[in-house]
Enzyme design. Structure first.
Site, PDB file in Angstrom:
ATOM      1  N   TRP A  38      -1.499  -4.436   4.124  1.00  0.00           N
ATOM      2  CA  TRP A  38      -1.088  -5.397   3.099  1.00  0.00           C
ATOM      3  C   TRP A  38       0.209  -6.129   3.437  1.00  0.00           C
ATOM      4  O   TRP A  38       0.588  -7.051   2.723  1.00  0.00           O
ATOM      5  CB  TRP A  38      -0.890  -4.673   1.748  1.00  0.00           C
ATOM      6  CG  TRP A  38      -0.062  -3.431   1.910  1.00  0.00           C
ATOM      7  CD1 TRP A  38      -0.528  -2.155   2.042  1.00  0.00           C
ATOM      8  CD2 TRP A  38       1.360  -3.349   2.015  1.00  0.00           C
ATOM      9  NE1 TRP A  38       0.508  -1.281   2.235  1.00  0.00           N
ATOM     10  CE2 TRP A  38       1.688  -1.988   2.219  1.00  0.00           C
ATOM     11  CE3 TRP A  38       2.403  -4.275   1.963  1.00  0.00           C
ATOM     12  CZ2 TRP A  38       3.009  -1.550   2.367  1.00  0.00           C
ATOM     13  CZ3 TRP A  38       3.702  -3.843   2.116  1.00  0.00           C
ATOM     14  CH2 TRP A  38       3.990  -2.485   2.311  1.00  0.00           C
ATOM     15  N   ASN A  39       0.913  -5.725   4.472  1.00  0.00           N
ATOM     16  CA  ASN A  39       2.252  -6.323   4.659  1.00  0.00           C
ATOM     17  C   ASN A  39       2.208  -7.735   5.240  1.00  0.00           C
ATOM     18  O   ASN A  39       2.957  -8.602   4.814  1.00  0.00           O
ATOM     19  CB  ASN A  39       3.159  -5.393   5.472  1.00  0.00           C
ATOM     20  CG  ASN A  39       2.609  -5.075   6.827  1.00  0.00           C
ATOM     21  OD1 ASN A  39       1.402  -5.079   7.041  1.00  0.00           O
ATOM     22  ND2 ASN A  39       3.483  -4.790   7.762  1.00  0.00           N
ATOM     23  N   LYS A  79     -11.986  -6.260   6.820  1.00  0.00           N
ATOM     24  CA  LYS A  79     -11.583  -5.618   5.565  1.00  0.00           C
ATOM     25  C   LYS A  79     -10.088  -5.788   5.353  1.00  0.00           C
ATOM     26  O   LYS A  79      -9.274  -5.171   6.033  1.00  0.00           O
ATOM     27  CB  LYS A  79     -11.909  -4.125   5.616  1.00  0.00           C
ATOM     28  CG  LYS A  79     -11.469  -3.400   4.364  1.00  0.00           C
ATOM     29  CD  LYS A  79     -11.220  -1.943   4.668  1.00  0.00           C
ATOM     30  CE  LYS A  79     -10.216  -1.248   3.817  1.00  0.00           C
ATOM     31  NZ  LYS A  79      -9.338  -1.989   2.971  1.00  0.00           N
ATOM     32  N   PRO A  80      -9.697  -6.611   4.384  1.00  0.00           N
ATOM     33  CA  PRO A  80      -8.272  -6.685   4.052  1.00  0.00           C
ATOM     34  C   PRO A  80      -7.856  -5.420   3.314  1.00  0.00           C
ATOM     35  O   PRO A  80      -8.707  -4.672   2.831  1.00  0.00           O
ATOM     36  CB  PRO A  80      -8.178  -7.886   3.107  1.00  0.00           C
ATOM     37  CG  PRO A  80      -9.562  -8.402   2.907  1.00  0.00           C
ATOM     38  CD  PRO A  80     -10.530  -7.469   3.538  1.00  0.00           C
ATOM     39  N   ALA A  81      -6.554  -5.200   3.178  1.00  0.00           N
ATOM     40  CA  ALA A  81      -6.087  -4.091   2.336  1.00  0.00           C
ATOM     41  C   ALA A  81      -6.559  -4.356   0.909  1.00  0.00           C
ATOM     42  O   ALA A  81      -6.689  -5.510   0.495  1.00  0.00           O
ATOM     43  CB  ALA A  81      -4.566  -4.016   2.378  1.00  0.00           C
ATOM     44  N   SER A  82      -6.797  -3.286   0.159  1.00  0.00           N
ATOM     45  CA  SER A  82      -7.392  -3.486  -1.165  1.00  0.00           C
ATOM     46  C   SER A  82      -6.466  -4.267  -2.091  1.00  0.00           C
ATOM     47  O   SER A  82      -6.934  -4.945  -2.994  1.00  0.00           O
ATOM     48  CB  SER A  82      -7.787  -2.152  -1.782  1.00  0.00           C
ATOM     49  OG  SER A  82      -6.694  -1.286  -1.744  1.00  0.00           O
ATOM     50  N   GLY A 128      -2.333  -0.314  10.797  1.00  0.00           N
ATOM     51  CA  GLY A 128      -2.056   0.531   9.644  1.00  0.00           C
ATOM     52  C   GLY A 128      -1.060   1.600  10.020  1.00  0.00           C
ATOM     53  O   GLY A 128      -0.406   1.525  11.063  1.00  0.00           O
ATOM     54  N   SER A 129      -0.962   2.607   9.188  1.00  0.00           N
ATOM     55  CA  SER A 129       0.020   3.657   9.445  1.00  0.00           C
ATOM     56  C   SER A 129      -0.489   4.605  10.544  1.00  0.00           C
ATOM     57  O   SER A 129      -1.694   4.636  10.839  1.00  0.00           O
ATOM     58  CB  SER A 129       0.273   4.442   8.159  1.00  0.00           C
ATOM     59  OG  SER A 129      -0.921   5.091   7.803  1.00  0.00           O
ATOM     60  N   GLU A 156      -2.903  -0.548  16.101  1.00  0.00           N
ATOM     61  CA  GLU A 156      -1.531  -1.063  15.940  1.00  0.00           C
ATOM     62  C   GLU A 156      -0.935  -0.288  14.774  1.00  0.00           C
ATOM     63  O   GLU A 156      -1.286  -0.550  13.617  1.00  0.00           O
ATOM     64  CB  GLU A 156      -1.558  -2.556  15.618  1.00  0.00           C
ATOM     65  CG  GLU A 156      -2.132  -3.428  16.723  1.00  0.00           C
ATOM     66  CD  GLU A 156      -1.204  -3.557  17.914  1.00  0.00           C
ATOM     67  OE1 GLU A 156      -0.080  -3.037  17.868  1.00  0.00           O
ATOM     68  OE2 GLU A 156      -1.617  -4.168  18.905  1.00  0.00           O
ATOM     69  N   CYS A 207       6.042  -3.980  10.609  1.00  0.00           N
ATOM     70  CA  CYS A 207       5.924  -2.941  11.642  1.00  0.00           C
ATOM     71  C   CYS A 207       6.991  -3.175  12.702  1.00  0.00           C
ATOM     72  O   CYS A 207       7.706  -2.265  13.092  1.00  0.00           O
ATOM     73  CB  CYS A 207       4.545  -2.961  12.247  1.00  0.00           C
ATOM     74  SG  CYS A 207       4.107  -4.564  12.906  1.00  0.00           S
ATOM     75  N   GLU A 228       9.355   6.298   9.666  1.00  0.00           N
ATOM     76  CA  GLU A 228       9.380   4.841   9.551  1.00  0.00           C
ATOM     77  C   GLU A 228       9.918   4.479   8.162  1.00  0.00           C
ATOM     78  O   GLU A 228       9.437   4.997   7.157  1.00  0.00           O
ATOM     79  CB  GLU A 228       7.951   4.309   9.697  1.00  0.00           C
ATOM     80  CG  GLU A 228       7.857   2.814   9.500  1.00  0.00           C
ATOM     81  CD  GLU A 228       6.429   2.281   9.719  1.00  0.00           C
ATOM     82  OE1 GLU A 228       5.457   2.939   9.302  1.00  0.00           O
ATOM     83  OE2 GLU A 228       6.320   1.196  10.311  1.00  0.00           O
TER      84      GLU A 228
HETATM   85  P1  NAD Z   1      -2.632   2.118   5.760  1.00  0.00           P
HETATM   86  O1  NAD Z   1      -2.794   2.880   7.023  1.00  0.00           O
HETATM   87  O2  NAD Z   1      -2.555   2.842   4.500  1.00  0.00           O
HETATM   88  O3  NAD Z   1      -3.861   1.084   5.595  1.00  0.00           O
HETATM   89  C1  NAD Z   1      -4.196   0.122   6.569  1.00  0.00           C
HETATM   90  C2  NAD Z   1      -5.652  -0.294   6.374  1.00  0.00           C
HETATM   91  O4  NAD Z   1      -6.487   0.813   6.730  1.00  0.00           O
HETATM   92  C3  NAD Z   1      -6.014  -0.651   4.925  1.00  0.00           C
HETATM   93  O5  NAD Z   1      -6.938  -1.721   4.930  1.00  0.00           O
HETATM   94  C4  NAD Z   1      -6.671   0.636   4.429  1.00  0.00           C
HETATM   95  O6  NAD Z   1      -7.550   0.435   3.347  1.00  0.00           O
HETATM   96  C5  NAD Z   1      -7.400   1.109   5.674  1.00  0.00           C
HETATM   97  N1  NAD Z   1      -7.675   2.546   5.728  1.00  0.00           N
HETATM   98  C6  NAD Z   1      -6.953   3.541   5.170  1.00  0.00           C
HETATM   99  N2  NAD Z   1      -7.520   4.747   5.471  1.00  0.00           N
HETATM  100  C7  NAD Z   1      -8.599   4.474   6.254  1.00  0.00           C
HETATM  101  C8  NAD Z   1      -9.582   5.290   6.893  1.00  0.00           C
HETATM  102  N3  NAD Z   1      -9.555   6.627   6.806  1.00  0.00           N
HETATM  103  N4  NAD Z   1     -10.541   4.680   7.622  1.00  0.00           N
HETATM  104  C9  NAD Z   1     -10.567   3.333   7.751  1.00  0.00           C
HETATM  105  N5  NAD Z   1      -9.686   2.515   7.153  1.00  0.00           N
HETATM  106  C10 NAD Z   1      -8.701   3.071   6.417  1.00  0.00           C
HETATM  107  O7  NAD Z   1      -1.376   1.181   6.021  1.00  0.00           O
HETATM  108  P2  NAD Z   1      -0.622   0.246   4.988  1.00  0.00           P
HETATM  109  O8  NAD Z   1       0.194   1.092   4.089  1.00  0.00           O
HETATM  110  O9  NAD Z   1      -1.613  -0.721   4.396  1.00  0.00           O
HETATM  111  O10 NAD Z   1       0.323  -0.574   5.997  1.00  0.00           O
HETATM  112  C11 NAD Z   1       1.580  -0.134   6.404  1.00  0.00           C
HETATM  113  C12 NAD Z   1       1.523   0.519   7.777  1.00  0.00           C
HETATM  114  O11 NAD Z   1       0.951  -0.372   8.719  1.00  0.00           O
HETATM  115  C13 NAD Z   1       2.900   0.860   8.301  1.00  0.00           C
HETATM  116  O12 NAD Z   1       2.908   2.118   8.916  1.00  0.00           O
HETATM  117  C14 NAD Z   1       3.150  -0.222   9.344  1.00  0.00           C
HETATM  118  O13 NAD Z   1       4.067   0.093  10.339  1.00  0.00           O
HETATM  119  C15 NAD Z   1       1.791  -0.403   9.889  1.00  0.00           C
HETATM  120  N6  NAD Z   1       1.714  -1.706  10.542  1.00  0.00           N
HETATM  121  C16 NAD Z   1       1.616  -1.754  11.907  1.00  0.00           C
HETATM  122  C17 NAD Z   1       1.583  -2.979  12.558  1.00  0.00           C
HETATM  123  C18 NAD Z   1       1.428  -3.072  14.052  1.00  0.00           C
HETATM  124  O14 NAD Z   1       1.021  -4.115  14.525  1.00  0.00           O
HETATM  125  N7  NAD Z   1       1.718  -2.046  14.809  1.00  0.00           N
HETATM  126  C19 NAD Z   1       1.669  -4.157  11.810  1.00  0.00           C
HETATM  127  C20 NAD Z   1       1.812  -4.061  10.420  1.00  0.00           C
HETATM  128  C21 NAD Z   1       1.818  -2.820   9.795  1.00  0.00           C
END
Ligand code: NAD
Length: 476
Positions: free
Chosen positions: A147-148, A171-174, A222-223, A244, A278, A379
């Site tokens: 979502w960021n 799939k965008p973040a919810s 994602g995380s 990423e 990130c 982080e």
């Molecule tokens: P998140 O990991 O909670 O979610 C990211 C995405 O993954 C969402 O669309 C979510 O619905 C989906 N998701 C969650 N669990 C899943 C699963 N088990 N299987 C498949 N999909 C799943 O992350 P967030 O809180 O939305 O974003 C913040 C994190 O993203 C931070 O840790 C940040 O550093 C990281 N991030 C990394 C980069 C990069 O390029 N390295 C860029 C931006 C953000």
């Protein structure tokens, strides 16, 4: 009510379920959207597989032409898309405009590569034969986005994937689906064929994408914990993956640095997007000769970052995206303060009036943060910066590498030998030397260690969306 985009359909969830997207600055409902699930992902994957049969067989220059037209059309809608992003995500309008612009530019950048990356002709020892390396698209790709930076991070996956002839289930973040839908709709209006990019919504769709047998490659931003789950799940079908993940980028400032340049880059690097990036300056190590002077400059800059609703033109920093995210940053700060850290600037929530409706937080700078504090080891995904005094470059490099993460990093110095050492020794996917921490389309971007692997941006990203096949022609 918003709908998902699956081939020619603008569709509700199969289950009929919906949920609300709320504005982080006001708590107001922005829209209601379908809460999709595995059945919807299945429909989207089937649609993408069908579209692949025609999209992948188009002449590459024709694909490039379609993508350029679609990107051009989308870019004409930046002013309409930016407020949608601000309302659902919280960031300022200026940040949203930049991001929407980047989406279209990224599609155009990869469109330029579509007809320029070739296979190879290879001479073999037996001259009655010769070899070819043929480069092919992979098939249906899954793109999972946080979502960021909903648009930048969607484009990082969709653009190279479709330029190379793949089709996508996105799939965008919810919590941030609306601006993504608007961008994809604009591409389709601009001539992108239906089915090439399909958008599914809802929390449950991420796992369903990773598990779907028609989807051959997964790109996740994602995380780090999510990355580990996705990697394990994708391993069940040996899918290709790009991860990423999280980061905790160190920045080293030496006594001979351009302090004004460093202060500007650090302030943007830490506070842009309310610190929810990130790639962000998350740990600052400053040599003792310039420590006080730099801190003073950073505080002066922080005082100008007025938090506020992203739609207000005098806001310089939007709210945090969710209550949970703000609570997490506040807990990390409290942990530092409990261990003896001193808050140099900020440290709380702006109070009163509209501030009480949203997830606002002050830009924050802290010093004397004890070793082992959460701000050093985790982080920090919000606008809070720990600063530490260092004796010399050796100490800076040791501390910089004392992290599970390895995404970005930066150094400010006028000593080229010191800069060279940092480039060689810092364990990260990116090092900026005397430069603003922004990722460039031209350079491969991605992490090492627990920040993930695989690259987005650059020719490298395009190659990640292709497979090589060797061919031997005989009998000549
Ligand atoms: P998140 O990991 O909670 O979610 C990211 C995405 O993954 C969402 O669309 C979510 O619905 C989906 N998701 C969650 N669990 C899943 C699963 N088990 N299987 C498949 N999909 C799943 O992350 P967030 O809180 O939305 O974003 C913040 C994190 O993203 C931070 O840790 C940040 O550093 C990281 N991030 C990394 C980069 C990069 O390029 N390295 C860029 C931006 C953000």
């Amino acid at each position: 009510m918003a709908t998902m985009i699956i081939e020619g359909d603008r569709t509700k969830a199969e289950s009929g379920k919906t949920y609300e997207v709320r504005n982080p600055a006001t708590g107001e409902v922005v829209d209601e959207v379908p809460a999709g699930g595995a059945a919807d992902v299945d429909k989207a994957a089937q649609a993408a597989a069908k579209a692949f049969t025609t999209w992948s067989r188009l002449p590459a220059n024709k694909r490039a032409e379609i993508l350029h037209k679609a990107a051009h059309h989308m870019l004409e809608k930046v002013e309409q898309i930016a407020p949608i992003l601000t309302k659902e995500q919280g960031k300022t309008l200026l940040e949203s405009r930049l991001e929407a612009q980047r989406f279209g530019e990224n599609i155009a950048w990869f469109a330029d590569l579509a007809d320029k990356i070739h296979g190879e002709h290879v001479r073999l020892p037996d001259l009655t034969t010769y070899g070819l390396v043929v480069r092919k698209p992979i098939g249906v790709c899954g793109a999972i986005v946080p979502w960021n930076f909903p648009l930048t991070l969607a484009a990082n996956k969709v653009a190279p994937a479709i330029a190379a002839g793949n089709t996508v289930v996105l799939k965008p973040a919810s919590t941030t689906p609306l601006s993504t839908l608007a961008c994809i709709e604009a591409l389709i209006e601009g001539g992108l064929p239906e089915g090439v990019v399909n958008v599914v919504l809802g929390q449950a769709t991420g796992d369903a994408i990773v598990a779907h047998p028609l989807i051959r490659k997964i790109a996740l931003t994602g995380s780090t914990p999510t990355g580990k789950k996705v990697m394990a799940r994708a391993a069940e079908q040996l899918k290709q993956i790009t991860l990423e993940l999280g980061g905790s980028d160190p920045c080293i400032v030496l006594d001979d640095a351009d302090l004004e340049g460093a202060a500007r880059a650090i302030s943007i690097g830490r506070f842009f997007n309310c610190g929810q990036a990130c790639l962000a300056v998350k740990r600052l190590y400053v040599q003792e000769g310039v420590y006080d002077a730099l801190l003073e400059k950073l505080v002066a800059r922080a005082t100008k970052l007025k938090p506020g609703n992203g739609l207000d033109k005098d806001s310089r920093m939007g709210p945090m995206h969710t209550e949970t995210q703000r609570a997490e940053v506040e807990a990390q700060l409290k942990d530092a303060v409990d261990r003896g850290a001193k808050v140099v600037y900020g440290g709380g929530r702006p109070q009163g009036g509209d501030y009480d409706k949203g997830w606002f937080i002050e830009p924050t700078i802290v010093e004397n943060v004890a070793d082992g504090s959460r701000m050093w080891t985790e982080e920090v995904f919000g606008p809070a910066l720990p600063v530490r005094r260092i004796k010399d470059l050796d100490e800076g490099l040791r501390l910089a590498n004392d992290s599970q993460y390895g995404l970005g990093s930066s150094i400010w110095t006028s000593n080229m030998a010191a800069a060279y050492r940092a480039v060689q020794e810092i364990e990260a996917g990116y090092t900026w030397v005397n430069a603003l921490q922004v990722a460039h389309d031209e350079l491969p971007f991605g992490g090492t260690k627990q920040s993930g692997f695989g690259k987005e941006h650059g020719v490298e990203a395009y190659l990640h969306y292709t497979e090589e096949k060797s061919v031997v022609y005989g009998g000549i």
